[in-house]
Scaffold this active site. Structure first.
Site, PDB file in Angstrom:
ATOM      1  N   GLU A 192       0.806  -1.231   0.000  1.00 52.98           N
ATOM      2  CA  GLU A 192       0.000   0.000   0.000  1.00 52.98           C
ATOM      3  C   GLU A 192       0.839   1.282   0.000  1.00 52.98           C
ATOM      4  OE1 GLU A 192      -2.879  -0.629   3.156  1.00 52.98           O
ATOM      5  OE2 GLU A 192      -3.573  -2.480   2.236  1.00 52.98           O
ATOM      6  N   ASN A 202       2.214  -4.779  -3.296  1.00 55.32           N
ATOM      7  CA  ASN A 202       0.821  -5.214  -3.135  1.00 55.32           C
ATOM      8  C   ASN A 202      -0.040  -3.999  -2.765  1.00 55.32           C
ATOM      9  OD1 ASN A 202      -1.041  -7.544  -2.746  1.00 55.32           O
ATOM     10  ND2 ASN A 202      -1.030  -6.949  -0.579  1.00 55.32           N
ATOM     11  N   HIS A 249     -10.136  -6.035  -2.934  1.00 58.89           N
ATOM     12  CA  HIS A 249     -11.224  -5.851  -1.967  1.00 58.89           C
ATOM     13  C   HIS A 249     -12.324  -5.087  -2.715  1.00 58.89           C
ATOM     14  CE1 HIS A 249      -9.063  -7.372   1.473  1.00 58.89           C
ATOM     15  NE2 HIS A 249      -8.036  -6.602   1.191  1.00 58.89           N
ATOM     16  N   GLU A 286      -6.083 -10.621  -1.992  1.00 61.05           N
ATOM     17  CA  GLU A 286      -6.921 -10.457  -0.787  1.00 61.05           C
ATOM     18  C   GLU A 286      -8.394 -10.347  -1.172  1.00 61.05           C
ATOM     19  OE1 GLU A 286      -5.503  -7.262   1.736  1.00 61.05           O
ATOM     20  OE2 GLU A 286      -3.402  -7.760   1.372  1.00 61.05           O
ATOM     21  N   ASP A 290     -12.173 -10.161  -1.664  1.00 59.21           N
ATOM     22  CA  ASP A 290     -13.521 -10.276  -1.092  1.00 59.21           C
ATOM     23  C   ASP A 290     -14.422  -9.289  -1.827  1.00 59.21           C
ATOM     24  OD1 ASP A 290     -12.602  -7.939   0.259  1.00 59.21           O
ATOM     25  OD2 ASP A 290     -12.365  -9.008   2.164  1.00 59.21           O
TER      26      ASP A 290
HETATM   27  O1  9MR Z   1      -7.365  -8.932   7.833  1.00 57.85           O
HETATM   28  C1  9MR Z   1      -6.634  -7.981   8.572  1.00 57.85           C
HETATM   29  C2  9MR Z   1      -7.410  -7.594   9.811  1.00 57.85           C
HETATM   30  O2  9MR Z   1      -7.555  -8.696  10.673  1.00 57.85           O
HETATM   31  C3  9MR Z   1      -6.703  -6.460  10.505  1.00 57.85           C
HETATM   32  O3  9MR Z   1      -7.465  -6.044  11.606  1.00 57.85           O
HETATM   33  C4  9MR Z   1      -6.489  -5.335   9.513  1.00 57.85           C
HETATM   34  C5  9MR Z   1      -5.796  -4.141  10.137  1.00 57.85           C
HETATM   35  O4  9MR Z   1      -5.618  -3.138   9.184  1.00 57.85           O
HETATM   36  O5  9MR Z   1      -5.717  -5.805   8.441  1.00 57.85           O
HETATM   37  C6  9MR Z   1      -6.395  -6.755   7.722  1.00 57.85           C
HETATM   38  O6  9MR Z   1      -5.704  -7.103   6.542  1.00 57.85           O
HETATM   39  C7  9MR Z   1      -5.394  -6.048   5.645  1.00 57.85           C
HETATM   40  C8  9MR Z   1      -4.152  -6.465   4.899  1.00 57.85           C
HETATM   41  O7  9MR Z   1      -3.134  -6.741   5.805  1.00 57.85           O
HETATM   42  C9  9MR Z   1      -3.714  -5.417   3.912  1.00 57.85           C
HETATM   43  N1  9MR Z   1      -4.779  -5.038   3.027  1.00 57.85           N
HETATM   44  C10 9MR Z   1      -6.038  -4.691   3.658  1.00 57.85           C
HETATM   45  C11 9MR Z   1      -6.479  -5.802   4.600  1.00 57.85           C
HETATM   46  C12 9MR Z   1      -7.833  -5.480   5.204  1.00 57.85           C
HETATM   47  O8  9MR Z   1      -7.725  -4.374   6.053  1.00 57.85           O
END
Ligand code: 9MR
Length: 356
Positions: free
Chosen positions: A170, A211, A247, A276, A278
């Site tokens: 990011e 990513n 996402h 990732e 969804d």
């Molecule tokens: O799935 C992850 C969630 O459990 C955490 O609370 C969150 C914190 O920001 O991060 C989520 O995963 C993220 C991933 O690491 C990077 N891309 C976005 C994902 C969703 O927030």
């Protein structure tokens, strides 16, 4: 003789037509599928993806691993796992120079027991950083040393155990400018090339990725990655792939340029993957919304299959029971192919269709 040849040709053509019909009807025809079906066993998403030389994976997280029915599906349906949180900086280096790989190791061990490969996620990210790192000022020299040590210690620890790393996560804003993270502000944009080089020194074989989210469509943010990737390649910086998080949300529309976008990264000599996935919606989930969601899952699977260097697809966990969405987007959810009771939804069958 002549008639026999014609007859066997006709027979071949008929067999071909029958196979095409079976394929069109969604019936698997390959030897593995036939063996599975003889034993009354449906091929898994992983089996189906492997026939295309792809993987089909899911994220998971340590707290969920006490849920045995959840674990059983995680272990059987997928051939790739990503730790949702266990390999992030706050988890792996909770105090400066004190490393704790127990959470990531638990997931790597589970994956190994099921012959699944692991994507490492993530080495450099502005979020989920430990307090010791964010609560003080660093000189560039200090932060470089901290970053290098973190990257190399973690990459070395998982050498041979993960096949890919999200090295930087990011890094860009929506308009394609650099995100003003602690790393960017202190070190400038060169931190990305440095991170990739340090990771490569620590593991010569692992695939190194950048990513991000909202880079499924061709637009300012994915253009920024395209430009950067081209520059890095030209400079000989080790970069192997671009991860498109995917996402998605029904209310924002399907990213129709996804396939073209995957292809333009392939043309730079890079792998891509959907890392990732969804597809969230406003609740309640109606039949209509779930049907639309299923179409989108089918479409994105087909987009990946259509581009040779799109190496695989990872769901951001596979069940609504453990989705991050409801906590982050109040009123939204139902984003994954299995519901909260671990029952497959239309989306699951749509992915199967696409993979057949
Ligand atoms: O799935 C992850 C969630 O459990 C955490 O609370 C969150 C914190 O920001 O991060 C989520 O995963 C993220 C991933 O690491 C990077 N891309 C976005 C994902 C969703 O927030």
């Amino acid at each position: 003789m002549h008639t026999t040849t014609i007859r066997s040709r006709t027979r071949l053509r008929l067999a071909g037509a029958l196979a095409a019909l079976l394929v069109a009807a969604g019936v698997a025809t390959g030897p593995a599928a036939q063996a599975d079906e003889r034993h009354g066993k449906e091929p898994t998403l992983a089996d189906l993806a492997q026939r295309h030389g792809r993987y089909f994976g899911s994220a998971t997280d340590n707290p969920e691993l006490v849920d045995e029915p959840y674990k059983a599906l995680l272990g059987s349906e997928f051939d790739q796992i990503t730790p949702g949180n266990g390999m992030k900086w706050y988890a792996t280096e909770p105090q400066q120079g004190v490393f704790d790989f127990s959470k990531g190791d638990e997931i790597v061990d589970l994956a190994r027991a099921h012959h699944q490969k692991v994507r490492g996620h993530t080495l450099v990210w502005h979020s989920q950083l430990p307090g010791w790192l964010t609560s003080r000022e660093w000189t560039p020299a200090e932060l470089r040393a901290v970053l290098k040590k973190h990257i190399q210690t973690e990459v070395r620890h998982y050498r041979g155990k993960v096949f890919a790393w999200d090295v930087v996560n990011e890094a860009f804003n929506e308009d394609g400018t650099y995100r003003e993270t602690i790393f960017y502000k202190t070190l400038g944009p060169g931190y990305i090339a440095d991170a990739l080089r340090w990771a490569r020194q620590a593991d010569p074989r692992v695939k190194l990725y950048l990513n991000d989210y909202n880079i499924e469509v061709i637009g300012p943010k994915s253009d920024a990655y395209h430009r950067l990737a081209k520059e890095l390649k030209a400079q000989g910086v080790p970069l192997d792939g671009i991860g498109l998080q995917a996402h998605l949300a029904l209310q924002y529309g399907y990213p129709t340029t996804l396939e073209d976008n995957l292809r333009r990264f392939s043309r730079l000599g890079l792998d891509t993957s959907l890392t990732e996935v969804d597809i969230r919606m406003y609740l309640p989930a109606t039949e209509e919304k779930l049907a639309q969601q299923a179409d989108w899952y089918r479409d994105l699977t087909e987009a990946c299959l259509a581009v040779r260097r799109c190496v695989g697809i990872t769901l951001w966990d596979y069940t609504d029971k453990y989705s991050w969405i409801p906590a982050f987007f109040p009123g939204e959810g139902a984003a994954l192919p299995w519901d909260e009771e671990l029952r497959p939804k239309s989306a699951y069958f749509a992915i199967r269709d696409a993979l057949r």
